[in-house]
Design a protein around this motif. Structure first.
Motif, PDB file in Angstrom:
ATOM      1  N   THR A   1       0.816  -1.219   0.000  1.00 46.62           N
ATOM      2  CA  THR A   1       0.000   0.000   0.000  1.00 46.62           C
ATOM      3  C   THR A   1       0.846   1.264   0.000  1.00 46.62           C
ATOM      4  O   THR A   1       0.394   2.306  -0.458  1.00 46.62           O
TER       5      THR A   1
ATOM      6  N   MET B   1       3.702   1.563  -1.650  1.00 45.39           N
ATOM      7  CA  MET B   1       4.474   1.632  -2.888  1.00 45.39           C
ATOM      8  C   MET B   1       3.644   2.258  -3.997  1.00 45.39           C
ATOM      9  O   MET B   1       2.423   2.124  -4.005  1.00 45.39           O
ATOM     10  N   PRO B   2       4.310   2.896  -4.950  1.00 50.70           N
ATOM     11  CA  PRO B   2       3.564   3.390  -6.113  1.00 50.70           C
ATOM     12  C   PRO B   2       3.011   2.222  -6.932  1.00 50.70           C
ATOM     13  O   PRO B   2       3.474   1.091  -6.813  1.00 50.70           O
ATOM     14  N   ASP B   3       2.030   2.517  -7.768  1.00 52.43           N
ATOM     15  CA  ASP B   3       1.363   1.464  -8.539  1.00 52.43           C
ATOM     16  C   ASP B   3       2.330   0.673  -9.408  1.00 52.43           C
ATOM     17  O   ASP B   3       2.243  -0.551  -9.503  1.00 52.43           O
ATOM     18  N   TRP B   4       3.266   1.370 -10.070  1.00 46.54           N
ATOM     19  CA  TRP B   4       4.167   0.655 -10.973  1.00 46.54           C
ATOM     20  C   TRP B   4       5.076  -0.307 -10.219  1.00 46.54           C
ATOM     21  O   TRP B   4       5.439  -1.361 -10.718  1.00 46.54           O
TER      22      TRP B   4
ATOM     23  N   GLN C   1       4.141  -1.842  -7.340  1.00 47.26           N
ATOM     24  CA  GLN C   1       3.245  -2.927  -6.942  1.00 47.26           C
ATOM     25  C   GLN C   1       3.073  -3.921  -8.080  1.00 47.26           C
ATOM     26  O   GLN C   1       3.186  -5.139  -7.876  1.00 47.26           O
TER      27      GLN C   1
END
Length: 88
Positions: free
Chosen positions: A20, A22-25, A27
């Motif tokens: 949660t 971390m940035p989306d990329w 993840q």
């Protein structure tokens, strides 16, 4: 009050907490890497199973266990070998 749903394990809670933040990329990259590792491990396992079956079918030795006349590890204890009368 119980909802009847299984509770998450501690490891999954920690992993969810880490993801949660971390940035989306990151993840997506992390999840893809985990999936790739699992798929590669399955592929290696299946490859070894196929090689084992082919070896058995062809009559070749299956593993490199003790060769003929090699003996056991206990035969090579050297100075660590127990003396005949040394029973404790």
């Amino acid at each position: 009050m119980e909802s009847g749903l299984p509770q998450a394990s501690g490891a999954s809670k920690i992993l969810d907490g880490l993801l949660t933040f971390m940035p989306d990329w990151v993840q997506i990259t992390f999840i893809v890497l985990v999936v790739v590792v699992v798929l590669v491990s399955w592929a290696v396992k299946i490859k070894r199973k196929i090689e084992y079956r082919r070896a058995v079918r062809a009559g070749r030795p299956v593993h490199a266990a003790a060769q003929h006349g090699q003996g056991r590890g206990a035969d090579y204890l050297g100075s660590y070998a127990p003396v005949d009368g040394d029973r404790r």
